[in-house]
Scaffold this motif. Structure first.
Motif, PDB file in Angstrom:
ATOM      1  N   TYR A  63      53.733  14.747 -17.322  1.00 56.28           N
ATOM      2  CA  TYR A  63      54.370  14.152 -18.494  1.00 56.28           C
ATOM      3  C   TYR A  63      54.695  12.677 -18.279  1.00 56.28           C
ATOM      4  O   TYR A  63      54.508  11.855 -19.180  1.00 56.28           O
ATOM      5  CB  TYR A  63      55.640  14.928 -18.859  1.00 56.28           C
ATOM      6  CG  TYR A  63      55.351  16.336 -19.300  1.00 56.28           C
ATOM      7  CD1 TYR A  63      54.814  16.593 -20.562  1.00 56.28           C
ATOM      8  CD2 TYR A  63      55.586  17.418 -18.444  1.00 56.28           C
ATOM      9  CE1 TYR A  63      54.531  17.895 -20.963  1.00 56.28           C
ATOM     10  CE2 TYR A  63      55.303  18.710 -18.844  1.00 56.28           C
ATOM     11  CZ  TYR A  63      54.779  18.948 -20.100  1.00 56.28           C
ATOM     12  OH  TYR A  63      54.491  20.225 -20.492  1.00 56.28           O
ATOM     13  N   THR A  64      55.195  12.341 -17.094  1.00 59.99           N
ATOM     14  CA  THR A  64      55.531  10.937 -16.851  1.00 59.99           C
ATOM     15  C   THR A  64      54.274  10.080 -16.715  1.00 59.99           C
ATOM     16  O   THR A  64      54.222   8.959 -17.217  1.00 59.99           O
ATOM     17  CB  THR A  64      56.405  10.788 -15.599  1.00 59.99           C
ATOM     18  OG1 THR A  64      55.745  11.359 -14.468  1.00 59.99           O
ATOM     19  CG2 THR A  64      57.751  11.473 -15.791  1.00 59.99           C
ATOM     20  N   LEU A  65      53.244  10.608 -16.046  1.00 60.36           N
ATOM     21  CA  LEU A  65      52.002   9.852 -15.915  1.00 60.36           C
ATOM     22  C   LEU A  65      51.338   9.652 -17.275  1.00 60.36           C
ATOM     23  O   LEU A  65      50.846   8.564 -17.585  1.00 60.36           O
ATOM     24  CB  LEU A  65      51.042  10.559 -14.959  1.00 60.36           C
ATOM     25  CG  LEU A  65      51.384  10.467 -13.468  1.00 60.36           C
ATOM     26  CD1 LEU A  65      50.452  11.357 -12.656  1.00 60.36           C
ATOM     27  CD2 LEU A  65      51.285   9.017 -12.989  1.00 60.36           C
ATOM     28  N   TYR A  66      51.320  10.709 -18.072  1.00 61.75           N
ATOM     29  CA  TYR A  66      50.770  10.571 -19.415  1.00 61.75           C
ATOM     30  C   TYR A  66      51.524   9.492 -20.188  1.00 61.75           C
ATOM     31  O   TYR A  66      50.922   8.616 -20.819  1.00 61.75           O
ATOM     32  CB  TYR A  66      50.865  11.907 -20.167  1.00 61.75           C
ATOM     33  CG  TYR A  66      50.557  11.744 -21.646  1.00 61.75           C
ATOM     34  CD1 TYR A  66      49.252  11.825 -22.102  1.00 61.75           C
ATOM     35  CD2 TYR A  66      51.575  11.441 -22.550  1.00 61.75           C
ATOM     36  CE1 TYR A  66      48.956  11.624 -23.436  1.00 61.75           C
ATOM     37  CE2 TYR A  66      51.290  11.231 -23.886  1.00 61.75           C
ATOM     38  CZ  TYR A  66      49.988  11.330 -24.325  1.00 61.75           C
ATOM     39  OH  TYR A  66      49.706  11.103 -25.641  1.00 61.75           O
ATOM     40  N   SER A  67      52.843   9.544 -20.130  1.00 57.34           N
ATOM     41  CA  SER A  67      53.667   8.613 -20.905  1.00 57.34           C
ATOM     42  C   SER A  67      53.506   7.181 -20.422  1.00 57.34           C
ATOM     43  O   SER A  67      53.483   6.242 -21.227  1.00 57.34           O
ATOM     44  CB  SER A  67      55.135   9.043 -20.839  1.00 57.34           C
ATOM     45  OG  SER A  67      55.308  10.332 -21.393  1.00 57.34           O
ATOM     46  N   THR A  84      46.175   4.583 -14.331  1.00 55.45           N
ATOM     47  CA  THR A  84      47.244   5.578 -14.397  1.00 55.45           C
ATOM     48  C   THR A  84      46.734   6.905 -14.920  1.00 55.45           C
ATOM     49  O   THR A  84      47.061   7.978 -14.391  1.00 55.45           O
ATOM     50  CB  THR A  84      48.388   5.063 -15.296  1.00 55.45           C
ATOM     51  OG1 THR A  84      48.850   3.806 -14.804  1.00 55.45           O
ATOM     52  CG2 THR A  84      49.545   6.050 -15.319  1.00 55.45           C
ATOM     53  N   VAL A  85      45.908   6.858 -15.953  1.00 56.65           N
ATOM     54  CA  VAL A  85      45.399   8.105 -16.505  1.00 56.65           C
ATOM     55  C   VAL A  85      44.372   8.743 -15.564  1.00 56.65           C
ATOM     56  O   VAL A  85      44.213   9.965 -15.549  1.00 56.65           O
ATOM     57  CB  VAL A  85      44.816   7.885 -17.924  1.00 56.65           C
ATOM     58  CG1 VAL A  85      43.417   7.311 -17.894  1.00 56.65           C
ATOM     59  CG2 VAL A  85      44.851   9.166 -18.733  1.00 56.65           C
ATOM     60  N   MET A  90      43.179  13.393 -12.156  1.00 51.64           N
ATOM     61  CA  MET A  90      42.893  13.891 -10.807  1.00 51.64           C
ATOM     62  C   MET A  90      44.022  14.756 -10.275  1.00 51.64           C
ATOM     63  O   MET A  90      43.790  15.776  -9.626  1.00 51.64           O
ATOM     64  CB  MET A  90      42.626  12.719  -9.864  1.00 51.64           C
ATOM     65  CG  MET A  90      41.304  12.024 -10.093  1.00 51.64           C
ATOM     66  SD  MET A  90      40.918  10.778  -8.826  1.00 51.64           S
ATOM     67  CE  MET A  90      42.164   9.528  -9.178  1.00 51.64           C
ATOM     68  N   GLY A  91      45.244  14.344 -10.539  1.00 52.02           N
ATOM     69  CA  GLY A  91      46.386  15.077 -10.000  1.00 52.02           C
ATOM     70  C   GLY A  91      46.740  16.334 -10.764  1.00 52.02           C
ATOM     71  O   GLY A  91      47.281  17.277 -10.187  1.00 52.02           O
ATOM     72  N   PHE A  92      46.425  16.350 -12.057  1.00 49.26           N
ATOM     73  CA  PHE A  92      46.787  17.490 -12.906  1.00 49.26           C
ATOM     74  C   PHE A  92      45.599  17.854 -13.794  1.00 49.26           C
ATOM     75  O   PHE A  92      45.621  17.647 -15.014  1.00 49.26           O
ATOM     76  CB  PHE A  92      48.016  17.143 -13.753  1.00 49.26           C
ATOM     77  CG  PHE A  92      49.214  16.734 -12.947  1.00 49.26           C
ATOM     78  CD1 PHE A  92      50.088  17.688 -12.446  1.00 49.26           C
ATOM     79  CD2 PHE A  92      49.446  15.392 -12.654  1.00 49.26           C
ATOM     80  CE1 PHE A  92      51.189  17.322 -11.697  1.00 49.26           C
ATOM     81  CE2 PHE A  92      50.545  15.008 -11.899  1.00 49.26           C
ATOM     82  CZ  PHE A  92      51.422  15.981 -11.409  1.00 49.26           C
ATOM     83  N   PRO A  93      44.531  18.387 -13.199  1.00 48.04           N
ATOM     84  CA  PRO A  93      43.300  18.663 -13.955  1.00 48.04           C
ATOM     85  C   PRO A  93      43.476  19.691 -15.070  1.00 48.04           C
ATOM     86  O   PRO A  93      42.679  19.737 -16.000  1.00 48.04           O
ATOM     87  CB  PRO A  93      42.330  19.164 -12.874  1.00 48.04           C
ATOM     88  CG  PRO A  93      43.209  19.651 -11.769  1.00 48.04           C
ATOM     89  CD  PRO A  93      44.410  18.755 -11.772  1.00 48.04           C
ATOM     90  N   GLY A  94      44.510  20.528 -14.964  1.00 48.63           N
ATOM     91  CA  GLY A  94      44.734  21.530 -16.000  1.00 48.63           C
ATOM     92  C   GLY A  94      45.473  21.014 -17.218  1.00 48.63           C
ATOM     93  O   GLY A  94      45.600  21.719 -18.221  1.00 48.63           O
ATOM     94  N   PHE A  95      45.947  19.774 -17.161  1.00 47.28           N
ATOM     95  CA  PHE A  95      46.692  19.179 -18.271  1.00 47.28           C
ATOM     96  C   PHE A  95      45.694  18.530 -19.216  1.00 47.28           C
ATOM     97  O   PHE A  95      45.280  17.388 -19.042  1.00 47.28           O
ATOM     98  CB  PHE A  95      47.683  18.153 -17.716  1.00 47.28           C
ATOM     99  CG  PHE A  95      48.607  17.549 -18.727  1.00 47.28           C
ATOM    100  CD1 PHE A  95      49.535  18.321 -19.409  1.00 47.28           C
ATOM    101  CD2 PHE A  95      48.556  16.187 -19.002  1.00 47.28           C
ATOM    102  CE1 PHE A  95      50.405  17.758 -20.331  1.00 47.28           C
ATOM    103  CE2 PHE A  95      49.418  15.609 -19.930  1.00 47.28           C
ATOM    104  CZ  PHE A  95      50.341  16.404 -20.589  1.00 47.28           C
ATOM    105  N   VAL A  96      45.292  19.266 -20.258  1.00 48.19           N
ATOM    106  CA  VAL A  96      44.183  18.814 -21.097  1.00 48.19           C
ATOM    107  C   VAL A  96      44.509  17.540 -21.876  1.00 48.19           C
ATOM    108  O   VAL A  96      43.600  16.786 -22.235  1.00 48.19           O
ATOM    109  CB  VAL A  96      43.741  19.928 -22.065  1.00 48.19           C
ATOM    110  CG1 VAL A  96      43.120  21.086 -21.309  1.00 48.19           C
ATOM    111  CG2 VAL A  96      44.885  20.402 -22.938  1.00 48.19           C
TER     112      VAL A  96
END
Length: 210
Positions: A63-67, A84-85, A90-96
């Motif tokens: 959430y913080t990286l997305y934001s 950043t994205v 890479m760090g959260f591949p399941g976060f579509v």
């Protein structure tokens, strides 16, 4: 009502000194998830404040990286937003939503192939991701591939039959494929929902079919 709730969350973030930062972040992340869909095409939506608040936190999660990436792109710092994205995907591949955001940022950076790759990644993980369907379909249409755009817009209409933008886009793809009667059906349905572009197209091309 949503803005009132959001204000309470942001006040809590600032004032609650005895709560762990993780709890504060969790509240904001929940609020972001709830408002994400509504804010996609509504600049200035209340969730913008949630994203800005998340971007300022020191916690590193999806959430913080997305934001942060979203915030950087909004400020015109596309190169750092892309870095950043990249970390997010890479760090959260399941976060579509991460792949979706990168697809849009890559498109803004004129990286069409990279954007299509991320849209594909996004839809493989969640075929029912409406906004991803819409944006990939729009990309296909802009590249003169109405047959592929048609497939995405048709799926988007299945996902949200009442969405006038989806029906407008499906009609546009059908018209480009020479399916005028079908296009008029979609445009007229979108026009009845208040879409002015669809109403204009219907008036121009469909009056003889009424």
């Amino acid at each position: 009502m949503k803005i009132h709730i959001l204000s309470g969350i942001l006040f809590f973030l600032i004032s609650a000194c005895n709560k762990p930062v993780e709890d504060e972040q969790s509240l904001l992340a929940t609020r972001l998830a709830e408002s994400f869909e509504a804010s996609w095409s509504v600049p200035g939506h209340a969730s913008d404040s949630v994203r800005n608040a998340l971007a300022s936190l020191t916690i590193r999660n999806e959430y913080t990286l997305y934001s942060r990436a979203w915030q950087l792109a909004g400020k015109g710092n596309l190169p750092v937003a892309l870095k950043t994205v990249d970390s997010l995907v890479m760090g959260f591949p399941g976060f579509v939503k991460g792949a979706y955001l990168r697809a849009n940022l890559r498109l803004e950076n004129k990286d069409t192939s990279g954007s299509l790759s991320d849209f594909e990644r996004c839809l493989k993980r969640n075929p029912a991701f409406f906004e991803c369907r819409m944006n990939r379909g729009s990309l296909f249409f802009s590249k003169n591939m109405p047959d592929l755009a048609f497939k995405d817009f048709k799926e988007a209409v299945k996902l949200k039959p009442a969405n006038p933008e989806a029906r407008l886009n499906l009609g546009n793809a059908q018209f480009a494929l020479g399916q005028q009667d079908s296009a008029c059906v979609q445009w007229q349905m979108a026009a009845r929902s208040g879409n002015m572009s669809a109403a204009s197209l219907s008036e121009k091309y469909c009056s003889s079919l009424k």
